[in-house]
Structure formats: C-alpha cells, structure tokens
Design an enzyme around this catalytic site. Structure first.
Site, PDB file in Angstrom:
ATOM      1  N   LYS A 166      35.856  50.145  42.513  1.00  0.00           N
ATOM      2  CA  LYS A 166      36.517  51.128  44.781  1.00  0.00           C
ATOM      3  C   LYS A 166      37.153  52.065  44.077  1.00  0.00           C
ATOM      4  CE  LYS A 166      38.781  46.233  44.773  1.00  0.00           C
ATOM      5  NZ  LYS A 166      39.571  45.713  44.164  1.00  0.00           N
TER       6      LYS A 166
ATOM      7  N   LYS B 218      30.938  50.928  35.318  1.00  0.00           N
ATOM      8  CA  LYS B 218      30.370  49.148  36.041  1.00  0.00           C
ATOM      9  C   LYS B 218      31.220  50.482  38.002  1.00  0.00           C
ATOM     10  CE  LYS B 218      35.032  47.388  35.802  1.00  0.00           C
ATOM     11  NZ  LYS B 218      36.008  47.115  36.750  1.00  0.00           N
TER      12      LYS B 218
ATOM     13  N   LYS C  60      44.593  51.523  32.491  1.00  0.00           N
ATOM     14  CA  LYS C  60      44.977  51.983  33.917  1.00  0.00           C
ATOM     15  C   LYS C  60      46.708  53.160  33.471  1.00  0.00           C
ATOM     16  CE  LYS C  60      44.465  48.776  36.883  1.00  0.00           C
ATOM     17  NZ  LYS C  60      44.118  46.961  37.274  1.00  0.00           N
TER      18      LYS C  60
HETATM   19  P1  TYM Z   1      39.462  43.196  42.248  1.00  0.00           P
HETATM   20  O1  TYM Z   1      39.513  43.826  42.810  1.00  0.00           O
HETATM   21  O2  TYM Z   1      39.292  44.196  41.048  1.00  0.00           O
HETATM   22  O3  TYM Z   1      38.206  42.995  42.077  1.00  0.00           O
HETATM   23  C1  TYM Z   1      37.654  41.777  42.879  1.00  0.00           C
HETATM   24  C2  TYM Z   1      36.381  40.933  42.523  1.00  0.00           C
HETATM   25  O4  TYM Z   1      35.733  41.529  41.969  1.00  0.00           O
HETATM   26  C3  TYM Z   1      34.909  42.149  40.862  1.00  0.00           C
HETATM   27  N1  TYM Z   1      34.307  43.044  39.822  1.00  0.00           N
HETATM   28  C4  TYM Z   1      33.545  42.824  39.376  1.00  0.00           C
HETATM   29  N2  TYM Z   1      32.055  42.107  39.031  1.00  0.00           N
HETATM   30  C5  TYM Z   1      30.907  42.807  38.912  1.00  0.00           C
HETATM   31  N3  TYM Z   1      30.653  43.741  38.636  1.00  0.00           N
HETATM   32  C6  TYM Z   1      31.913  44.926  38.556  1.00  0.00           C
HETATM   33  N4  TYM Z   1      30.939  46.409  38.790  1.00  0.00           N
HETATM   34  C7  TYM Z   1      32.499  44.298  39.314  1.00  0.00           C
HETATM   35  N5  TYM Z   1      33.587  44.772  40.133  1.00  0.00           N
HETATM   36  C8  TYM Z   1      34.574  44.299  40.233  1.00  0.00           C
HETATM   37  C9  TYM Z   1      36.320  41.518  40.395  1.00  0.00           C
HETATM   38  O5  TYM Z   1      35.379  40.652  38.821  1.00  0.00           O
HETATM   39  C10 TYM Z   1      36.835  40.186  40.901  1.00  0.00           C
HETATM   40  O6  TYM Z   1      36.525  39.373  40.514  1.00  0.00           O
HETATM   41  N6  TYM Z   1      42.972  41.546  39.170  1.00  0.00           N
HETATM   42  C11 TYM Z   1      41.989  41.017  40.563  1.00  0.00           C
HETATM   43  C12 TYM Z   1      42.727  40.789  41.072  1.00  0.00           C
HETATM   44  C13 TYM Z   1      43.313  39.280  41.080  1.00  0.00           C
HETATM   45  C14 TYM Z   1      42.878  38.260  41.159  1.00  0.00           C
HETATM   46  C15 TYM Z   1      44.116  37.047  41.210  1.00  0.00           C
HETATM   47  C16 TYM Z   1      41.640  37.291  40.658  1.00  0.00           C
HETATM   48  C17 TYM Z   1      44.579  39.082  41.613  1.00  0.00           C
HETATM   49  N7  TYM Z   1      45.021  37.876  41.534  1.00  0.00           N
HETATM   50  C18 TYM Z   1      43.932  35.916  41.065  1.00  0.00           C
HETATM   51  C19 TYM Z   1      41.561  36.102  40.816  1.00  0.00           C
HETATM   52  C20 TYM Z   1      42.401  35.443  40.354  1.00  0.00           C
HETATM   53  C21 TYM Z   1      41.080  42.415  40.728  1.00  0.00           C
HETATM   54  O7  TYM Z   1      41.748  43.211  39.675  1.00  0.00           O
HETATM   55  O8  TYM Z   1      39.715  42.458  41.350  1.00  0.00           O
END
Ligand code: TYM
Length: 333
Positions: free
Chosen positions: A200, A197, A115
């Site tokens: 968003k 991957k 980032k």
């Molecule tokens: P975020 O918003 O980027 O993604 C949400 C969830 O989707 C999963 N994910 C994927 N899994 C497989 N293949 C992909 N291409 C892919 N892209 C996204 C992510 O692994 C995630 O599970 N830091 C976290 C948000 C967060 C969080 C938490 C998660 C904040 N507090 C507490 C767990 C527990 C995040 O940025 O996810």
C-alpha cells in the site's frame, strides 16, 4: 448469527490504496467464503495508528477500504463488514492477551523488525504488540479461518500460540485460527520491479492499485523489468520474468498464458507484446472495480449504514465471547 457454521475473520489496514496483492491475497477469498460461512471482515483502523499516528486522512481511507471491499464483491448483507474501533470489546481482549505475550517473541516478529527499521523514531508499544491486537480481532469471534496473504503467516502462528496459552492457563475458550487460501499455498503478489511484494505504501510505481487509471496501469506494466529474452530453449526464468508470468496467471486467459509460456520455451518471446497483453488484461480486470468503488466511496450515508450494521453483528458475537472470557478467567466477583 447462524449457529454451527465455521467462522471466518479477516482485516485490512486503512493505510493507503488497496492493490492487486490485497485482492488476490485476501479479498478474492472473502468473496467466496461469504457464501458458505459466518464471516467478519473489518477495516483495521487501530492497527493503522501504529504506523500512521496522523488521523487527518483516516476517515477517507476507511471509506475507501470499505468501498473497495464492496466493489470487489463483499456483500454486507451476508458478511459483517465493520470498523475495528467500533467494537470496543477488541481493546479489552487485547489487554488480557498482552499478559500472555512475551517481549522476546514480540521483538522477533518480522513485521515488527521491518517497521521498526522504517520508523526508528516511533517504535511504540502498539507496534510491538501488533500481533496481539490482531489475535484479539480474530478470536473475539472464535474464528477458525483467516483468509490472508503470505505475509501474515507468522502473525497467525503467533495467534495460535496466544490461544493455546490462554486455553491452557484459564480454560478452553478459543479454537486455533488458521491462515486460509482457496488455492493451496498462501498468495504473495510480487511487485512489478521484481524486488518484493506489492504494497500500500512502499514501492508505489511497482504496485497496481485498484484505483489506478487505465493509463497508469499501462504505464506501470510497460515499465516492468525484462531483458533480451532467453537464449537457450526451456531455460529457467529469472525472478523478474517469473513475476510477469505470475501476474499474467492472475488475470489473463489460460490460452494467453500458454501462448507466452511456449514462446518463452522456444526463445521467441517478445516481452513488449507480453507486457501489452498483460496491461490490457489488467485494465479489463481493474477498471470495473475502480468505477464501482468510486461510486460507492462518495456515498457517505450508505457507508455509514453498512458500518453500523456490520458493527452491530460484530458486537453481538464479541460480547458473547467476552462474557465467556471473563467467566473463564475468574473475573466475576
Ligand atoms: P494489510 O492491510 O497489510 O493487508 C491486507 C491483506 O492483503 C494481503 N496482502 C497481500 N497478499 C498477497 N500479496 C501481496 N503483495 C499482499 N499485500 C497484502 C495481506 O496478507 C492481508 O491479508 N495485519 C493485517 C490486518 C489485520 C488482520 C487482522 C488480518 C488486522 N487484524 C485480523 C487478519 C485478521 C494487515 O496488515 O494486512
């Protein structure tokens, strides 16, 4: 909150449209886990501020993530579905945990480095301590299982380190949280162009969103990179071809997959046909979710109700934890 059941917690940032990676990495697991465990699922609006300081679209993004979670099968009567900023205890725990997190380890975090490269003019302290806030989200409920995709593995490892430091310094309050997936390994859903991957905000033409129209899904799938096919039987698959098979394994029937696997091994595969089949299977998978999410997304009164109910459950669990944290830390005078 029922006693004795294992506690599950996870979150998704409201920074754009949810995609197939979010579904298969995270939401598919949420839906299964809610049947058996005490679950807390939240929209990580505070985390979104580390990369998206402009809040103009935040409300509609929060609503979209909530609606898409419900459309994918989260039942707000079973799981607590809430918004991160509605649970103020998160910020207090984040502050205490920051004193247990070291600059060196935070700077080495892969997501921080990525980032920082993407936004060199806004390398803020929130970005640096992002894994600390994520740890606060999880351990606020003393959760043990965290359903996430592969990209979150390092954050969970850091969470365990912070937990162990806290328990060691002040006293045993928190269990170690573990990343969780119903299959064996954590999931990484590849992008359609074979270069990384699904995401968003990056690589949008190579990502299948849960809000994509049927036409858009077909267009993106048909553009996926292929070649003229294998020339000798049972050859290894190049990455971009393996990705197409991997996507097919997510949404197509076992017969369909077996048919294309053997066509590949026999060098008779026609990638045009394979992509057409994949596109139709994707459309059948995504269209019902898109339609359901759209009808929920526009019902603001319902979403508000859900968020309030979810936050109430989350605050109940959070305030019990924080009482214990303050007492264990010796912050009672
Ligand atoms: P975020 O918003 O980027 O993604 C949400 C969830 O989707 C999963 N994910 C994927 N899994 C497989 N293949 C992909 N291409 C892919 N892209 C996204 C992510 O692994 C995630 O599970 N830091 C976290 C948000 C967060 C969080 C938490 C998660 C904040 N507090 C507490 C767990 C527990 C995040 O940025 O996810």
């Amino acid at each position: 909150m029922s006693k004795g059941k294992a506690i599950v917690m996870s979150g998704i940032r409201p920074t754009g449209f949810l995609h197939l990676g979010n579904y298969f990495g995270a939401m598919r697991n949420y839906v299964k886990l809610q049947e058996e465990y005490t679950c807390f699922f939240m929209v990580a609006d505070l985390h979104a501020l580390t990369t998206h300081p402009d809040t103009k679209e935040l409300k509609s993004n929060v609503h979209r993530v909530l609606a898409e979670n419900i459309a994918c099968g989260i039942n707000p009567d079973k799981a607590a579905l809430y918004c991160q900023s509605h649970v103020r205890e998160t910020s207090e725990l984040y502050l205490y945990l920051n004193m247990l997190a070291y600059l060196g380890e935070l700077e080495k975090t892969t997501t921080f480095k990525d980032k920082a490269r993407l936004q060199p003019d806004n390398i803020n302290a929130g970005l640096l301590t992002y894994p600390v806030l994520q740890t606060a989200d999880i351990i606020l409920h003393r959760a043990t299982w965290v359903p996430v995709g592969k990209d979150q593995e390092q954050h969970l490892e850091m969470a365990r380190n912070f937990v162990n430091r806290f328990n060691h310094r002040y006293g045993d309050v928190f269990p170690e949280p573990m990343a969780y997936n119903f299959g064996e390994d954590l999931v990484k859903v590849p992008s359609l162009d074979g270069t990384g991957k699904m995401s968003k905000s990056e690589n949008q033409l190579a990502t299948l969103y849960l809000a994509d129209t049927d036409e858009m899904i077909r267009k993106k799938v048909m553009k996926a990179k292929t070649d003229s096919g294998p020339t000798s039987p049972n050859s290894p698959k190049p990455d971009y071809i393996e990705n197409i098979f991997q996507l097919m394994r997510l949404v197509s029937s076992p017969d369909t997959i077996a048919q294309f696997e053997s066509a590949y091994d026999e060098c008779s595969i026609r990638y045009g046909d394979m992509k057409k089949q994949l596109a139709e299977d994707m459309v059948n998978f995504i269209a019902p979710i898109r339609e359901k999410a759209e009808s929920i997304r526009t019902n603001e009164t319902y979403l508000k109700e859900i968020m309030e109910k979810g936050a109430e459950k989350a605050r109940e669990s959070a305030s019990a934890t924080m009482k214990l944290v303050r007492a264990t830390m010796g912050l009672e005078y």
